[in-house]
Design a protein around this motif. Structure first.
Motif, PDB file in Angstrom:
ATOM      1  N   VAL A  54     -19.669  51.551  28.391  1.00 19.47           N
ATOM      2  CA  VAL A  54     -18.216  51.531  28.497  1.00 19.47           C
ATOM      3  C   VAL A  54     -17.681  52.910  28.863  1.00 19.47           C
ATOM      4  O   VAL A  54     -16.675  53.037  29.566  1.00 19.47           O
ATOM      5  N   ALA A  55     -18.345  53.960  28.401  1.00 15.84           N
ATOM      6  CA  ALA A  55     -17.900  55.321  28.732  1.00 15.84           C
ATOM      7  C   ALA A  55     -17.910  55.547  30.241  1.00 15.84           C
ATOM      8  O   ALA A  55     -16.999  56.186  30.788  1.00 15.84           O
ATOM      9  N   ALA A  56     -18.912  55.030  30.927  1.00 15.17           N
ATOM     10  CA  ALA A  56     -18.977  55.172  32.382  1.00 15.17           C
ATOM     11  C   ALA A  56     -17.885  54.354  33.059  1.00 15.17           C
ATOM     12  O   ALA A  56     -17.347  54.753  34.101  1.00 15.17           O
ATOM     13  N   VAL A  57     -17.543  53.206  32.473  1.00 23.56           N
ATOM     14  CA  VAL A  57     -16.445  52.398  33.014  1.00 23.56           C
ATOM     15  C   VAL A  57     -15.126  53.153  32.871  1.00 23.56           C
ATOM     16  O   VAL A  57     -14.296  53.172  33.789  1.00 23.56           O
ATOM     17  N   ARG A  58     -14.917  53.782  31.713  1.00 24.71           N
ATOM     18  CA  ARG A  58     -13.706  54.575  31.520  1.00 24.71           C
ATOM     19  C   ARG A  58     -13.577  55.649  32.599  1.00 24.71           C
ATOM     20  O   ARG A  58     -12.501  55.839  33.182  1.00 24.71           O
ATOM     21  N   GLU A  59     -14.669  56.358  32.854  1.00 26.16           N
ATOM     22  CA  GLU A  59     -14.617  57.429  33.844  1.00 26.16           C
ATOM     23  C   GLU A  59     -14.336  56.877  35.233  1.00 26.16           C
ATOM     24  O   GLU A  59     -13.610  57.496  36.024  1.00 26.16           O
ATOM     25  N   THR A  60     -14.872  55.709  35.535  1.00 17.96           N
ATOM     26  CA  THR A  60     -14.594  55.076  36.829  1.00 17.96           C
ATOM     27  C   THR A  60     -13.106  54.784  36.978  1.00 17.96           C
ATOM     28  O   THR A  60     -12.509  55.030  38.035  1.00 17.96           O
ATOM     29  N   LEU A  61     -12.478  54.255  35.921  1.00 19.70           N
ATOM     30  CA  LEU A  61     -11.042  53.965  35.976  1.00 19.70           C
ATOM     31  C   LEU A  61     -10.228  55.251  36.097  1.00 19.70           C
ATOM     32  O   LEU A  61      -9.210  55.281  36.799  1.00 19.70           O
ATOM     33  N   ARG A  62     -10.657  56.315  35.435  1.00 17.56           N
ATOM     34  CA  ARG A  62      -9.968  57.601  35.591  1.00 17.56           C
ATOM     35  C   ARG A  62     -10.023  58.071  37.040  1.00 17.56           C
ATOM     36  O   ARG A  62      -9.025  58.545  37.598  1.00 17.56           O
ATOM     37  N   LEU A  63     -11.185  57.946  37.640  1.00 13.50           N
ATOM     38  CA  LEU A  63     -11.357  58.395  39.024  1.00 13.50           C
ATOM     39  C   LEU A  63     -10.492  57.583  39.980  1.00 13.50           C
ATOM     40  O   LEU A  63      -9.827  58.139  40.870  1.00 13.50           O
ATOM     41  N   ILE A  64     -10.483  56.267  39.816  1.00 18.15           N
ATOM     42  CA  ILE A  64      -9.706  55.409  40.720  1.00 18.15           C
ATOM     43  C   ILE A  64      -8.213  55.662  40.528  1.00 18.15           C
ATOM     44  O   ILE A  64      -7.442  55.695  41.496  1.00 18.15           O
ATOM     45  N   SER A  65      -7.776  55.848  39.292  1.00 14.27           N
ATOM     46  CA  SER A  65      -6.372  56.161  39.034  1.00 14.27           C
ATOM     47  C   SER A  65      -5.978  57.463  39.725  1.00 14.27           C
ATOM     48  O   SER A  65      -4.930  57.536  40.391  1.00 14.27           O
ATOM     49  N   SER A  66      -6.803  58.493  39.595  1.00 15.99           N
ATOM     50  CA  SER A  66      -6.501  59.787  40.221  1.00 15.99           C
ATOM     51  C   SER A  66      -6.483  59.676  41.733  1.00 15.99           C
ATOM     52  O   SER A  66      -5.603  60.223  42.410  1.00 15.99           O
ATOM     53  N   LEU A  67      -7.450  58.960  42.287  1.00 16.32           N
ATOM     54  CA  LEU A  67      -7.513  58.771  43.734  1.00 16.32           C
ATOM     55  C   LEU A  67      -6.260  58.065  44.239  1.00 16.32           C
ATOM     56  O   LEU A  67      -5.674  58.456  45.261  1.00 16.32           O
ATOM     57  N   ALA A  68      -5.824  57.021  43.523  1.00 21.13           N
ATOM     58  CA  ALA A  68      -4.656  56.240  43.937  1.00 21.13           C
ATOM     59  C   ALA A  68      -3.387  57.086  43.930  1.00 21.13           C
ATOM     60  O   ALA A  68      -2.529  56.948  44.805  1.00 21.13           O
ATOM     61  N   VAL A  69      -3.254  57.958  42.933  1.00 15.91           N
ATOM     62  CA  VAL A  69      -2.072  58.798  42.835  1.00 15.91           C
ATOM     63  C   VAL A  69      -2.092  59.906  43.888  1.00 15.91           C
ATOM     64  O   VAL A  69      -1.058  60.239  44.478  1.00 15.91           O
ATOM     65  N   ASP A  70      -3.273  60.451  44.170  1.00 15.20           N
ATOM     66  CA  ASP A  70      -3.380  61.603  45.072  1.00 15.20           C
ATOM     67  C   ASP A  70      -3.287  61.239  46.551  1.00 15.20           C
ATOM     68  O   ASP A  70      -2.894  62.075  47.369  1.00 15.20           O
ATOM     69  N   PHE A  71      -3.644  59.990  46.901  1.00 14.62           N
ATOM     70  CA  PHE A  71      -3.713  59.625  48.318  1.00 14.62           C
ATOM     71  C   PHE A  71      -2.818  58.413  48.598  1.00 14.62           C
ATOM     72  O   PHE A  71      -3.234  57.261  48.444  1.00 14.62           O
ATOM     73  N   ASP A  72      -1.582  58.692  49.013  1.00 11.66           N
ATOM     74  CA  ASP A  72      -0.642  57.615  49.325  1.00 11.66           C
ATOM     75  C   ASP A  72      -1.099  56.765  50.502  1.00 11.66           C
ATOM     76  O   ASP A  72      -0.654  55.626  50.654  1.00 11.66           O
ATOM     77  N   GLU A  73      -1.969  57.328  51.344  1.00  9.31           N
ATOM     78  CA  GLU A  73      -2.398  56.582  52.531  1.00  9.31           C
ATOM     79  C   GLU A  73      -3.343  55.424  52.201  1.00  9.31           C
ATOM     80  O   GLU A  73      -3.571  54.549  53.032  1.00  9.31           O
ATOM     81  N   ILE A  74      -3.896  55.402  50.988  1.00 12.87           N
ATOM     82  CA  ILE A  74      -4.744  54.276  50.588  1.00 12.87           C
ATOM     83  C   ILE A  74      -3.840  53.132  50.150  1.00 12.87           C
ATOM     84  O   ILE A  74      -3.119  53.227  49.160  1.00 12.87           O
ATOM     85  N   VAL A  75      -3.888  52.042  50.891  1.00  8.08           N
ATOM     86  CA  VAL A  75      -3.044  50.886  50.601  1.00  8.08           C
ATOM     87  C   VAL A  75      -3.717  49.974  49.593  1.00  8.08           C
ATOM     88  O   VAL A  75      -3.090  49.483  48.645  1.00  8.08           O
ATOM     89  N   GLU A  76      -4.993  49.728  49.786  1.00  8.19           N
ATOM     90  CA  GLU A  76      -5.771  48.881  48.887  1.00  8.19           C
ATOM     91  C   GLU A  76      -7.196  49.407  48.820  1.00  8.19           C
ATOM     92  O   GLU A  76      -7.680  50.040  49.772  1.00  8.19           O
ATOM     93  N   MET A  77      -7.871  49.128  47.709  1.00  4.76           N
ATOM     94  CA  MET A  77      -9.289  49.427  47.605  1.00  4.76           C
ATOM     95  C   MET A  77      -9.909  48.517  46.555  1.00  4.76           C
ATOM     96  O   MET A  77      -9.250  48.089  45.615  1.00  4.76           O
ATOM     97  N   ASP A  78     -11.184  48.207  46.757  1.00  6.96           N
ATOM     98  CA  ASP A  78     -11.976  47.462  45.779  1.00  6.96           C
ATOM     99  C   ASP A  78     -13.316  48.141  45.607  1.00  6.96           C
ATOM    100  O   ASP A  78     -13.929  48.573  46.597  1.00  6.96           O
ATOM    101  N   VAL A  79     -13.777  48.249  44.382  1.00  5.24           N
ATOM    102  CA  VAL A  79     -15.200  48.453  44.114  1.00  5.24           C
ATOM    103  C   VAL A  79     -15.646  47.174  43.427  1.00  5.24           C
ATOM    104  O   VAL A  79     -15.340  46.933  42.261  1.00  5.24           O
ATOM    105  N   ASN A  80     -16.339  46.329  44.157  1.00  9.79           N
ATOM    106  CA  ASN A  80     -16.705  45.001  43.656  1.00  9.79           C
ATOM    107  C   ASN A  80     -17.969  44.501  44.347  1.00  9.79           C
ATOM    108  O   ASN A  80     -17.989  44.370  45.571  1.00  9.79           O
ATOM    109  N   PRO A  81     -19.035  44.274  43.570  1.00 12.18           N
ATOM    110  CA  PRO A  81     -19.077  44.479  42.130  1.00 12.18           C
ATOM    111  C   PRO A  81     -19.385  45.923  41.752  1.00 12.18           C
ATOM    112  O   PRO A  81     -20.082  46.628  42.472  1.00 12.18           O
ATOM    113  N   LEU A  82     -18.826  46.308  40.613  1.00 14.08           N
ATOM    114  CA  LEU A  82     -19.228  47.545  39.941  1.00 14.08           C
ATOM    115  C   LEU A  82     -20.194  47.106  38.857  1.00 14.08           C
ATOM    116  O   LEU A  82     -19.798  46.417  37.915  1.00 14.08           O
ATOM    117  N   MET A  83     -21.442  47.480  39.009  1.00 14.09           N
ATOM    118  CA  MET A  83     -22.459  47.026  38.070  1.00 14.09           C
ATOM    119  C   MET A  83     -22.558  48.019  36.920  1.00 14.09           C
ATOM    120  O   MET A  83     -22.864  49.193  37.120  1.00 14.09           O
TER     121      MET A  83
END
Length: 701
Positions: free
Chosen positions: A652-681
């Motif tokens: 779960v700790a690695a999942v938390r860090e993944t969500l932190r990274l995606i949140s930061s990426l989404a806030v920092d780059f307005d040009e990203i309209v959509e993204m998926d990491v699926n599946p995240l194993m």
């Protein structure tokens, strides 16, 4: 009250432009309301065809008014309004309520007039409420600047609505129940003043302790969240949000986008800024009456008192899925109950004082329960039976509310026989709900809000990643005109972000695919490499667990055949060979950019069935650590991560860090309209996560 809106509610003088002497006209009803209440300011009716209205001198135009005024209430044809507002500004007005319709709600021509009106108002220094609205009421200043059929009594509830018709219905409902309001505001088209302005003003209004409303949408999502976050730390805000159907969701190419829709964004935003969402008008006022009339509980433990076993069980069952819990009584409380109640009574929660209970038995039990420090609130159920003293019991409940500081909620079940008791409860500000489930739901919401107010304001979760490297990669794709990034290219971005990906290689032909598999070692995964195929599994473009070279050759030909068959126009660049990750659970992490609130992050059960099962949670970025915890443990399948049926817990700790990274990426780059990491194993605890597949949609440069 905010200075910019003060004169809407407490003007020193009001000009009623379009006042009428003809009953049935809006201008007549509005003049009747302005002059017929407790408002003590000056009123200037404006109508070129009248000398006097409602005993007041009537003026042919704004310029002829003898004196200044703060507020203009306007009911004239739309094309006349821009010029009239300029004249109002010259008379000192800084607020105007535009009752008139015929603006953007009727089409492009009306929208053009609305823009002219707004420009004129800004030039004159005037804030606008409306157009196309019912008006507003301030019960404390005595101003009823609306054409509603009546004025509510004074209260502590501030109400705001985008629907004028709903306003009139709710007013009529409140008259029947004796519910009072502090402010009653119809927003109309929201050309200027909107829900954010009103929420901000009511948040600072000493006469308002609860804010409720009906919201169709907001065009200032970020400002709404920031304002609501501030206000809900001191006052409950309860809103109905309409427009929740699938028809309102936007079309999208990613899993995240297709699952999100506007309602998911509003639901996430409300949760993150402490707004309580009501699903019905009945719920809206269930919550409002409790917050307005009762103290907040100090905790989540509730006692249930009943004179009938069935309703007590129903109330207990309805606690499931809420934050409320059944209180456990102290030995002293149990002893008091045993002494006061007959031997057949149930003295543990729920307390059943049985059907022959009279008012004194209710009173003894109420006193014992409210005196227990482990009880944070009390739900009192009553069914009308032959021995039931309905009015006396209601009076005893009202007395207990005066002598204790814990919330009391009642459910006098029935209608005709319990009516007199309900009247006593209403008169003494004891909320009554027709059924046990409603009372329990209200207590749960009160406990949630009490907990929310004690929580520190959330701070964004922090994540470090090579921002310049990501910016360079995205910039390169955009310069080349690539807006859909998938497969190996998307995984390169994910890997640079700091999320592990399995080793992989692109093979343009069968020989290159065999060579890559030989380097990784069998088993491997094969996927079609194509910028035109977003969901590879849907077209038979994926093969998993390829055990040897013979099966690899079969998979290669089968994948190319499937793609030619199902997407004949797609550009196929070969296949991707991936190292196979075993033993994990498939999750999805992603983001879509909502038009109102910005980046909306998703987390949940992933894989090929994600859009069918939709076991996902959404939150608006930037995420806080609390948001991340709520997302991870808020999905129905969270037990799969903590170790279900003897399986080892996942990382779960690695999942938390993944969500932190995606949140930061989404806030920092307005040009990203959509993204998926699926599946995240996600693998076993301590072994991390792997991004098996990913895709991005970016704006062109």
């Amino acid at each position: 009250m905010k200075a910019s809106l003060e004169h809407f509610f407490k003007p020193r003088a009001v000009a009623v432009i379009g006042a009428s002497r003809v009953p049935g006209k809006v201008g007549f009803d509005l003049m009747r309301n302005v002059t017929g209440g407790d408002y003590r300011g000056r009123v200037y009716p404006v109508n070129p065809k009248a000398k006097e209205l409602f005993g007041l001198k009537c003026y042919p135009g704004v310029r002829e008014i003898e004196g200044e005024f703060d507020l203009a209430v306007v009911m004239i044809p739309p094309r006349q309004i821009p010029g009239t507002l300029v004249e109002c500004g010259a008379k000192g007005a800084d607020a105007a309520i535009i009752i008139s319709a015929g603006f953007k709600e009727v089409g492009p021509e009306g929208a053009g007039i609305e823009r002219e009106m707004l420009a004129a108002a800004k030039g004159a220094g005037i804030r606008l409420l409306g157009p196309n609205c019912l008006g507003l009421i301030d019960t404390y200043s005595g101003l009823n600047a609306s054409f509603a059929a009546g004025t509510p009594g004074k209260g502590s509830i501030g109400f705001v609505s985008q629907s004028g018709a709903l306003c009139t219905a709710i007013l009529d409902w409140s008259f029947a129940r004796g519910m009072g309001f502090s402010k009653f505001i119809s927003l109309g088209n929201k050309a200027d003043v909107d829900e954010v302005d009103v929420l901000d003003a009511l948040g600072d209004d000493a006469e308002t302790s609860v804010i409720i409303g009906y919201l169709e949408g907001t065009s200032r999502g970020r400002a709404f969240m920031e304002t609501a976050l501030r206000v809900t730390k001191s006052k409950p805000v309860v809103l109905i949000k309409s427009g929740v159907s699938e028809a309102g969701a936007k079309a999208a190419s990613s899993h995240t986008g297709s699952m999100a829709g506007s309602d998911a964004a509003y639901d996430a935003a409300f949760r993150q800024c402490g707004v309580i969402r009501a699903e019905t008008v009945e719920e809206l006022f269930d919550y409002a009456s409790a917050f307005a009339y009762q103290p907040l509980p100090e905790g989540e433990r509730v006692a249930i008192l009943t004179n009938a076993g069935g309703p007590g069980i129903m109330a207990t069952d309805s606690l499931r899925g809420t934050c409320a819990q059944m209180a456990v009584f102290s030995p002293e409380t149990v002893a008091r109950l045993k002494e006061a109640l007959p031997p057949t009574a149930a003295v543990y929660n729920p307390v059943d004082i049985i059907g022959d209970a009279r008012a004194d038995r209710y009173s003894s039990a109420i006193e014992a329960l409210l005196s227990d420090p482990g009880v944070h609130g009390l739900v009192i159920l009553l069914t009308p039976q032959g021995m039931t003293q309905i009015e006396e019991t209601a009076k005893n409940i009202a007395y207990a509310a005066l002598t204790h500081s814990k919330p009391l909620l009642a459910a006098f079940m029935g209608e005709d026989m319990v009516g007199s008791g309900i009247h006593i409860l209403n008169k003494n500000r004891i909320p009554n709900y027709g059924f046990p489930e409603r009372a329990v739901a209200v207590f749960s919401r009160m406990a949630e809000h009490a907990f929310w107010r004690k929580k520190a304001a959330p701070a964004p979760a922090k994540a470090r990643y090579p921002k310049k490297e990501i910016a360079g990669m995205l910039g390169e794709f955009r310069r080349k005109g690539t807006t859909a990034i998938s497969g190996e290219k998307a995984l390169r971005i994910v890997k640079a972000l700091g999320i592990r990906v399995p080793e992989y290689s692109v093979g343009e032909n069968l020989d290159e695919a065999k060579a890559a598999a030989g380097r990784f070692g069998y088993p491997v995964v094969m996927k079609v490499s194509s910028p035109d195929i977003s969901h590879k599994s849907d077209v038979g473009g994926v093969a998993v667990g390829i055990a040897d070279e013979e099966r690899l050759e079969e998979a290669y030909h089968r994948i190319l055949f499937n793609c030619r068959k199902y997407v004949p126009n797609a550009v196929v660049q070969g296949v991707e060979i991936h190292e196979m990750v075993r033993g994990g659970k498939e999750l999805i992490c992603g983001m879509t950019r909502d038009a109102q609130f910005g980046p909306l992050v998703v987390f949940g059960l992933g894989g090929i069935y994600v859009e069918i099962l939709k076991d996902v949670c959404f939150r608006v970025a930037p995420l806080s650590e609390d948001d991340i915890e709520q997302m991870i443990y808020g999905i129905k399948s969270a037990a799969l991560l903590t170790g279900a049926r003897g399986e080892p817990p996942k990382d779960v700790a690695a999942v938390r860090e993944t969500l932190r990274l995606i949140s930061s990426l989404a806030v920092d780059f307005d040009e990203i309209v959509e993204m998926d990491v699926n599946p995240l194993m996600v693998l076993e605890e301590g072994k991390g996560v792997y991004a098996i597949d990913a895709r991005f949609s970016v704006m062109p440069s």
